[in-house]
Design an enzyme around this catalytic site. Structure first.
Site, PDB file in Angstrom:
ATOM      1  N   HIS A 194      33.540  45.955  37.246  1.00  0.00           N
ATOM      2  CA  HIS A 194      34.432  45.071  37.378  1.00  0.00           C
ATOM      3  C   HIS A 194      34.304  43.693  38.038  1.00  0.00           C
ATOM      4  O   HIS A 194      35.038  42.663  38.492  1.00  0.00           O
ATOM      5  CB  HIS A 194      35.918  45.589  37.755  1.00  0.00           C
ATOM      6  CG  HIS A 194      36.029  46.036  39.413  1.00  0.00           C
ATOM      7  ND1 HIS A 194      35.641  47.395  39.808  1.00  0.00           N
ATOM      8  CD2 HIS A 194      35.978  45.429  40.513  1.00  0.00           C
ATOM      9  CE1 HIS A 194      35.786  47.487  41.191  1.00  0.00           C
ATOM     10  NE2 HIS A 194      35.702  46.072  41.598  1.00  0.00           N
TER      11      HIS A 194
ATOM     12  N   ASP B  34      33.083  52.011  35.056  1.00  0.00           N
ATOM     13  CA  ASP B  34      33.061  51.090  35.926  1.00  0.00           C
ATOM     14  C   ASP B  34      31.770  51.018  36.665  1.00  0.00           C
ATOM     15  O   ASP B  34      31.539  51.110  37.745  1.00  0.00           O
ATOM     16  CB  ASP B  34      34.209  51.010  37.255  1.00  0.00           C
ATOM     17  CG  ASP B  34      34.392  50.122  37.968  1.00  0.00           C
ATOM     18  OD1 ASP B  34      33.823  48.913  37.649  1.00  0.00           O
ATOM     19  OD2 ASP B  34      35.358  50.010  38.917  1.00  0.00           O
TER      20      ASP B  34
ATOM     21  N   GLY C 132      36.493  43.970  48.761  1.00  0.00           N
ATOM     22  CA  GLY C 132      35.419  43.644  48.995  1.00  0.00           C
ATOM     23  C   GLY C 132      34.479  44.745  49.140  1.00  0.00           C
ATOM     24  O   GLY C 132      33.180  44.447  49.111  1.00  0.00           O
TER      25      GLY C 132
ATOM     26  N   SER D  16      34.170  46.972  46.756  1.00  0.00           N
ATOM     27  CA  SER D  16      33.742  47.456  45.385  1.00  0.00           C
ATOM     28  C   SER D  16      32.296  47.303  45.118  1.00  0.00           C
ATOM     29  O   SER D  16      31.659  46.354  45.530  1.00  0.00           O
ATOM     30  CB  SER D  16      34.458  46.434  44.324  1.00  0.00           C
ATOM     31  OG  SER D  16      35.617  46.856  43.990  1.00  0.00           O
TER      32      SER D  16
ATOM     33  N   SER E 278      34.514  52.355  42.916  1.00  0.00           N
ATOM     34  CA  SER E 278      35.296  51.385  42.072  1.00  0.00           C
ATOM     35  C   SER E 278      36.670  50.984  42.594  1.00  0.00           C
ATOM     36  O   SER E 278      36.964  49.898  42.711  1.00  0.00           O
ATOM     37  CB  SER E 278      35.597  52.506  41.025  1.00  0.00           C
ATOM     38  OG  SER E 278      36.314  52.085  39.989  1.00  0.00           O
TER      39      SER E 278
END
Length: 397
Positions: free
Chosen positions: A241, A269, A349, A351, A366
């Site tokens: 993402h 993801d 942040g 991710s 994720s």
């Protein structure tokens, strides 16, 4: 509250642009050091091969899991042994295998075996070193039930579902405030028609940890900051993402790193980015000043119940335990499958950041619910699935 993605800053693990002067300093620019210098500094900052983990990683486990140092060391040793037992036990159980989980209290792996398993199979599983629990359904049967539920359209009030080997059922999580919603009730009815299902309530919806650009951190795509997962030969892996295939990626100093070579979200993801323009990869997870940098030596999968730590560019190091595997998470952008759930917190942040158990890579961040002030839960995409999907090789020490 709606699900969000965990983007915001850069290198949760390891793309280094040269040396870093000490634990916590940002990587220097490519012109400040040579790869040989970076390798020397890395070797000085990570744990020795003889130690069970770096002192700071043990400290983070003590802080987040309420352990003493000796308990943290013993737990890592037990979890390493349990991972080896799981491989033997699963092979011994064959079609009777019903799943497994690590019990921190006993330091042992429990393996579920169906009631119809022959005595010889049960004896073989016991000889592998595992504790045994008899269950009604095999892991294959439960996975088939979950696969049928995966095909159902899920309303916002359903946050996800996963196989729980300890109850021999598929657990469907619903938002407590929306449990009486007609669409939620209809989904639950259809899920129960698919096979053995239990329902649990959760207070918050899962979200990916996305946020706008925040200065000073390494990895950006457009106006989004994310965290790097793990170095692979030729690049690094991260969350899907965070960017679509072809999108450009820049580092903490806004210099060009590379481009997304592959990306999948939702459904999955994960993504990977190639590395060039003076950047190179190192088999290290960054400590961001909270812990020393940690060498990555492999990607052996930790069992349910094992301790796990996460590195992200917003919240740095936090630890917890593996709560479940093969969970479907119903984000607002769509469902993501085959996720692993943890008790580790995260914030915008983080991710794409790295999950590591001991020195073994586990996956990339994720999303989740909650935060690192009040507590929360998170999901990660397992690293081995990402490597297999794109034909990548993990960069290890």
């Amino acid at each position: 509250m709606r699900r969000t993605t965990a983007m915001r800053t850069g290198l949760a693990t390891l793309l280094l642009l040269g040396t870093w002067a000490g634990a916590g300093s940002l990587p220097a620019s490519a012109t400040d050091a040579t790869p040989d210098t970076a390798a020397t500094d890395t070797a000085q900052s990570v744990r020795t091969p003889e130690a069970p983990a770096s002192p700071a990683l043990l400290s983070a486990m003590q802080r987040d899991l309420g352990l003493t140092r000796s308990q943290a060391e013993a737990r890592l040793a037990d979890e390493k042994a349990a991972a080896a037992v799981e491989t033997r036990a699963r092979r011994a159980a064959g079609a009777a295998y019903g799943g497994s989980w690590f019990d921190a209290a006993s330091g042992k792996l429990t393996v579920a075996v169906t009631a119809a398993a022959p005595d010889a199979t049960v004896d073989a599983v016991r000889k592998s070193g595992a504790n045994i629990r008899t269950v009604k359904h095999s892991a294959r049967q439960l996975d088939a039930v979950k696969a049928r539920i995966d095909k159902l359209p899920a309303p916002d009030g359903v946050s996800g579902w996963h196989v729980d080997p300890s109850t021999s059922a598929v657990v469907v999580s619903v938002i407590g405030a929306q449990r009486a919603d007609n669409d939620v009730q209809k989904f639950v009815e259809r899920a129960r028609a698919a096979g053995p299902v239990t329902v649990e309530e959760t207070a918050e919806e899962p979200r990916t940890f996305a946020a706008g650009t925040v200065g000073g951190d390494p990895y950006y795509t457009g106006n989004v900051r994310c965290s790097i997962g793990f170095s692979v030969h030729g690049g690094f892996v991260t969350a899907g993402h965070c960017g679509r295939a072809g999108a450009g990626v820049s580092g903490w100093d806004r210099s060009h790193i590379g481009n997304f070579q592959g990306s999948s979200f939702p459904d999955n993801d994960y993504a990977w980015v190639n590395v060039g323009s003076g950047w190179w990869t190192v088999p290290v997870v960054l400590g961001w000043g909270t812990v020393p940098d940690q060498l990555v030596r492999g990607s052996a999968e930790a069992p349910v119940g094992a301790s796990i730590c996460r590195s992200g560019s917003t919240t740095r190091w936090h630890c917890g335990t593996v709560l479940g595997k093969n969970e479907t998470v119903n984000y607002s952008q769509g469902a993501v499958h085959q996720m692993t759930k943890t008790s580790v917190c995260a914030e915008p942040g983080d991710s794409g950041g790295s999950y590591i158990s001991g020195d073994q890579a586990q996956g990339v961040t994720s999303g989740g619910s909650g935060n690192c002030s009040s507590g929360g839960q998170t999901w990660y995409q397992p690293i081995n699935e990402i490597l297999n999907r794109y034909g990548l090789t993990l960069h290890t020490a």
